[in-house]
Design an enzyme around this catalytic site. Structure first.
Site, PDB file in Angstrom:
ATOM      1  N   LYS A  54       3.588 -15.471   2.051  1.00  0.00           N
ATOM      2  CA  LYS A  54       3.580 -16.175   0.765  1.00  0.00           C
ATOM      3  C   LYS A  54       5.040 -16.458   0.417  1.00  0.00           C
ATOM      4  CE  LYS A  54       1.285 -17.640  -2.902  1.00  0.00           C
ATOM      5  NZ  LYS A  54       0.493 -18.877  -2.827  1.00  0.00           N
ATOM      6  N   TYR A 113       0.815  -1.218   0.000  1.00  0.00           N
ATOM      7  CA  TYR A 113       0.000   0.000   0.000  1.00  0.00           C
ATOM      8  C   TYR A 113       0.849   1.270   0.000  1.00  0.00           C
ATOM      9  CZ  TYR A 113      -3.991  -2.998   1.163  1.00  0.00           C
ATOM     10  OH  TYR A 113      -4.961  -3.963   1.141  1.00  0.00           O
ATOM     11  N   ASP A 152      -2.819 -18.368   1.066  1.00  0.00           N
ATOM     12  CA  ASP A 152      -3.943 -19.028   0.397  1.00  0.00           C
ATOM     13  C   ASP A 152      -4.504 -20.149   1.264  1.00  0.00           C
ATOM     14  OD1 ASP A 152      -1.390 -19.991  -0.043  1.00  0.00           O
ATOM     15  OD2 ASP A 152      -1.759 -20.724  -2.064  1.00  0.00           O
ATOM     16  N   ASP A 208      -5.480  -7.135   5.421  1.00  0.00           N
ATOM     17  CA  ASP A 208      -6.695  -6.431   5.011  1.00  0.00           C
ATOM     18  C   ASP A 208      -7.771  -7.460   4.643  1.00  0.00           C
ATOM     19  OD1 ASP A 208      -8.456  -4.519   4.191  1.00  0.00           O
ATOM     20  OD2 ASP A 208      -7.239  -3.753   2.535  1.00  0.00           O
ATOM     21  N   ASP A 255     -11.024  -9.113   7.303  1.00  0.00           N
ATOM     22  CA  ASP A 255     -12.431  -9.016   6.902  1.00  0.00           C
ATOM     23  C   ASP A 255     -13.067 -10.402   6.846  1.00  0.00           C
ATOM     24  OD1 ASP A 255     -12.339  -6.299   6.695  1.00  0.00           O
ATOM     25  OD2 ASP A 255     -13.160  -6.209   4.663  1.00  0.00           O
TER      26      ASP A 255
END
Ligand code: NAD
Length: 362
Positions: free
Chosen positions: A188, A142, A220, A244, A248
């Site tokens: 990852k 970001y 994943d 992020d 959620d």
């Protein structure tokens, strides 16, 4: 201890009033010396001063040990020009940046009494759910440079440094130490260099926390495990983008926005505590908003900024008790089930924290 109280917009003042009620009761019960000071933020501040984060509010926050925030924003403010004066862009983001809040803690808590609200099969959540996602908030994809987009080719850059990973890992290990002592670091590392650095650094930090069991999981797989068997997790720590998405996903396993607290922490014990939801303009002023996300944010404030685990646990137990008694605000009531208002829910939690005679009266 000094607490800045920023009610904000929409349902903000209604839910923060209940959070403050609980802070006062718990201060009495647990012998806490608290000074609460109100300040304007968001649209309310823009209306009064022309800026959503007036200098006096920022100064109060800097001078406080913790901030309790309601929510900001609403349709009236969505079109303010320039956009930097809109409540979220002009108040929330700068507040986090000015105060160096790099760690976002979002617990996903589902009390057994509300298991029916989850989107998961009953047998997966009938004993409830209690996991914590620790998300790195100020680095990664970001914020990394360069960024560009010429219409045919776009670039985002993911950068992490050892100090950035170390400080978020420390927050996560400390949180795990106060909970179930299990930390899952999500990355990852089979593909990304930043993830390989992430993993190595987390393992370096782990040497300081021998009492916490640390495991690694690819992002994943984590996304899949959260819906397959969320009870396997205690604390998850991950970088900005993965956090992020996963926070959620984890939050929605509980099925109810009105129940979800959050903490944003910097170095030391300073923190900003707010419900995950927004200002809910559709129900503002009607006295029906669920105050439990804010009350649970108060519990986080007690745990992380005031370092009072006893007081935090007492608030969480009182919230669970009110739900066990069958009290429901409209957002968590089953179809046809009677509901109570914001104030009645706050009173019920307060009553479970203290004998009636001890309730503060306004
Ligand atoms: P929202 O979270 O405010 O509301 C979404 C839905 O959930 C609405 O139907 C609302 O009534 C309901 N809801 C939310 N909180 C509730 C509660 N405590 N009790 C019962 N029901 C509740 O999201 P939105 O409608 O997308 O945004 C409204 C405004 O809030 C916008 O201006 C947005 O920018 C702002 N916002 C602020 C924050 C923040 O202050 N941190 C976060 C998200 C959105």
């Amino acid at each position: 201890m000094k607490i800045a109280v920023l009610a904000g917009d929409g349902i903000g003042p209604e839910i923060v009033a209940e959070g403050v009620k609980i802070l006062k009761v718990v201060a009495e019960r647990c012998d806490l010396d608290l000074t609460l000071t109100d300040a304007r933020i968001g649209g309310a501040a823009y209306d009064a001063t022309g800026h959503p984060l007036p200098p006096e509010t920022l100064a109060l926050c800097r001078d406080s040990d913790a901030i309790l925030l309601g929510a900001v924003g609403g349709p009236k403010y969505d079109t303010i020009e320039p956009p930097d004066l809109r409540p979220e862009r002009g108040a929330l983001l700068p507040l986090r940046k000015h105060l160096g809040l790099f760690a976002n803690l979002r617990p996903a808590i589902l009390s057994p009494a509300l298991a029916g609200a989850s989107s998961l099969r009953a047998d997966l959540v009938e004993k409830g759910l209690d996991l914590l996602v620790v998300r790195e908030l100020t680095g990664g994809l970001y914020f990394g440079q360069p960024k560009s987009n010429d219409g045919t080719r776009a670039v985002d850059t993911c950068v992490y440094t050892v100090p950035e990973i170390t400080r978020i890992a420390q927050v996560a290990f400390q949180a795990a130490r106060k909970r179930g002592k299990r930390l899952c670091s999500v990355d990852k590392a089979n593909v990304l260099e930043t993830s390989r650095l992430w993993r190595a650094t987390v393992h370096e930090v782990a040497k300081e926390y021998g009492d916490v069991e640390v495991t690694d999981m690819l992002v994943d797989n984590c996304a899949m495990q959260l819906v397959r068997d969320p009870r396997q997790f205690d604390v998850i720590v991950t970088e900005n983008l993965f956090g992020d998405i996963l926070s959620d996903e984890a939050a929605m396993l509980t099925g109810s926005l009105g129940m979800l607290p959050s903490a944003s922490l910097g170095q030391g014990t300073f923190g900003l505590y707010e419900p995950c939801h927004g200002s809910a303009p559709d129900i503002a002023g009607r006295g029906i908003a669920n105050p439990l996300a804010t009350i649970l944010s108060v519990a986080m404030l007690l745990r992380y900024s005031l370092q009072r685990e006893d007081a935090a646990a007492a608030v969480e137990a009182a919230v669970a008790g009110a739900l066990e008694q069958g009290l429901r605000t409209a957002d968590i009531a089953a179809p046809g089930e009677p509901s109570v208002g914001t104030m009645a829910m706050g009173d019920a939690v307060a009553a479970l924290l203290a004998p009636d005679d001890d309730l503060p009266r306004d």
